[in-house]
Design an enzyme around this catalytic site. Structure first.
Site, PDB file in Angstrom:
ATOM      1  N   ARG A   1      14.138  -2.604  -8.151  1.00 18.03           N
ATOM      2  CA  ARG A   1      12.702  -2.884  -8.236  1.00 18.03           C
ATOM      3  C   ARG A   1      12.281  -3.071  -9.677  1.00 18.03           C
ATOM      4  O   ARG A   1      12.831  -2.439 -10.585  1.00 18.03           O
ATOM      5  CB  ARG A   1      11.888  -1.713  -7.647  1.00 18.03           C
ATOM      6  CG  ARG A   1      12.410  -1.132  -6.344  1.00 18.03           C
ATOM      7  CD  ARG A   1      12.258  -2.061  -5.168  1.00 18.03           C
ATOM      8  NE  ARG A   1      10.871  -2.401  -4.925  1.00 18.03           N
ATOM      9  CZ  ARG A   1      10.042  -1.707  -4.152  1.00 18.03           C
ATOM     10  NH1 ARG A   1      10.474  -0.614  -3.564  1.00 18.03           N
ATOM     11  NH2 ARG A   1       8.806  -2.101  -3.958  1.00 18.03           N
TER      12      ARG A   1
ATOM     13  N   PRO B   1       0.819  -1.197   0.000  1.00 13.69           N
ATOM     14  CA  PRO B   1       0.000   0.000   0.000  1.00 13.69           C
ATOM     15  C   PRO B   1       0.860   1.257   0.000  1.00 13.69           C
ATOM     16  O   PRO B   1       1.769   1.400   0.803  1.00 13.69           O
ATOM     17  CB  PRO B   1      -0.808  -0.112   1.287  1.00 13.69           C
ATOM     18  CG  PRO B   1      -0.716  -1.531   1.686  1.00 13.69           C
ATOM     19  CD  PRO B   1       0.630  -1.975   1.229  1.00 13.69           C
ATOM     20  N   GLU B   2       0.546   2.134  -0.927  1.00 15.91           N
ATOM     21  CA  GLU B   2       1.222   3.424  -1.012  1.00 15.91           C
ATOM     22  C   GLU B   2       0.240   4.480  -0.499  1.00 15.91           C
ATOM     23  O   GLU B   2      -0.838   4.136  -0.011  1.00 15.91           O
ATOM     24  CB  GLU B   2       1.675   3.667  -2.456  1.00 15.91           C
ATOM     25  CG  GLU B   2       2.520   2.495  -2.969  1.00 15.91           C
ATOM     26  CD  GLU B   2       2.967   2.618  -4.403  1.00 15.91           C
ATOM     27  OE1 GLU B   2       3.214   3.731  -4.855  1.00 15.91           O
ATOM     28  OE2 GLU B   2       3.077   1.577  -5.071  1.00 15.91           O
TER      29      GLU B   2
ATOM     30  N   LYS C   1       2.861   6.809   4.349  1.00 14.33           N
ATOM     31  CA  LYS C   1       2.145   5.544   4.181  1.00 14.33           C
ATOM     32  C   LYS C   1       1.723   4.933   5.515  1.00 14.33           C
ATOM     33  O   LYS C   1       1.358   3.761   5.557  1.00 14.33           O
ATOM     34  CB  LYS C   1       3.030   4.546   3.421  1.00 14.33           C
ATOM     35  CG  LYS C   1       3.486   5.050   2.050  1.00 14.33           C
ATOM     36  CD  LYS C   1       4.463   4.082   1.404  1.00 14.33           C
ATOM     37  CE  LYS C   1       5.139   4.715   0.195  1.00 14.33           C
ATOM     38  NZ  LYS C   1       6.263   3.900  -0.305  1.00 14.33           N
TER      39      LYS C   1
END
Length: 281
Positions: free
Chosen positions: A271, A2-3, A54
């Site tokens: 990433r 979750p951002e 966040k």
DNA sequence: CTAGGATCCTGTCAGC
DNA sequence: TGCTGACAGGATCCTA
């Protein structure tokens, strides 16, 4: 996972259920996921719910604040008359609870329940004194959110760096709230390659990045982040909510909607990174 | 100080 | 069918 938009969505969805609720009992199924003494929050009421970057903060009536960080795979599920779930989207949004991934369970005096689920155990619940919140490492180091900073602010923070722009945008001290997906979406919207060096970014481009970050995240908040609402479609089938708004992320091999070229997947800052080599220079 | 990589942990998927 | 390695929406810690 979750951002910022997902956490903001949880905050907005959850507050109408938990404000003024009294915490009657806390079950810690996984010690690693709970920092502090759960007895410090039993019997207190939730006064206020807010978000920084966040992370979520539950301000309690007894001088303590409960911080929750979902990290990669955290979810929060509220179970009362209705079910509200947000965070890492997966089949177990709809599970019987507690389930295998439930790390912490809260029971309210009202009879409602709240679950903190987290497959990979990177997330945590932490109890801190409300007066010490601003001294908490996470809070102290957190940079400004895109709405609180100008392109010039960003430019000044990155101009002397040699790292890739993607790496800088993932750094929460430089700008708060973006994660792997929204960095890719922001750079796609900005027509800037994730491999560009920070020191090559012009002030005008920094301005564009801030503008795109706001736009992309606002749009996702509008769509409701990864909540049960958009995970379960009207006909009851499950949907991939990312496809609702992501134009680059997760679209390797698909056509770029701007130029018709092919979206590529590469590795940047360790990433998986999606971008359009034709549009993003 | 910076930058890059390893690390925490569980689960899934592709390839043999 | 099993096994193996890569990878996953984060952030911190370690090393050079």
């Amino acid at each position: 996972m979750p951002e910022l938009p997902e956490v903001e969505t949880i905050k907005r969805g959850l507050e109408k259920y938990v404000i003024r609720k009294k915490i009657k009992q806390v079950f810690v199924y996984e010690n690693k996921s709970f920092v502090g003494d759960e007895q410090n929050i039993v019997g207190s009421c939730i006064k206020n719910l807010y978000r920084k970057g966040k992370a979520l903060f539950f301000e309690l009536s007894n001088g303590y604040t409960m911080m929750i960080h979902l990290r990669m795979t955290g979810q929060i599920i509220f179970l009362g008359k209705e079910r509200f779930a947000g965070g890492h989207p997966s089949e177990n949004f709809l599970d019987e609870l507690p389930n295998k991934q439930t790390r912490i369970q809260f029971s309210f005096s009202s009879g409602d329940q709240m679950f903190f689920n987290d497959q990979r155990k990177f997330g945590f619940v932490k109890i801190i004194l409300t007066k010490d919140v601003s001294e908490e490492d996470f809070v102290r180091r957190l940079g400004k959110e895109p709405w609180e900073m100008s392109g010039e602010d960003l430019y000044k923070k990155i101009v002397q760096r040699n790292a890739d722009i993607k790496s800088a945008l993932l750094n929460q001290e430089i700008i708060a709230g973006l994660g792997n997906i929204y960095v890719d979406e922001t750079l796609f919207d900005s027509n800037i390659s994730p491999k560009r060096k920070c020191c090559d970014i012009t002030e005008m481009e920094a301005e564009q990045i801030i503008c795109s970050a706001r736009k992309v995240m606002e749009k996702s908040i509008q769509a409701g982040g990864s909540t049960i609402k958009n995970y379960v479609k009207a006909d009851g089938t499950r949907g991939d909510y990312l496809k609702l708004f992501a134009k680059a992320y997760g679209r390797e091999g698909e056509r770029c909607e701007k130029c018709g070229g092919i979206i590529m997947k590469i590795r940047v800052a360790g990433r998986g990174t999606y971008y359009c080599p034709n549009c993003q220079k």
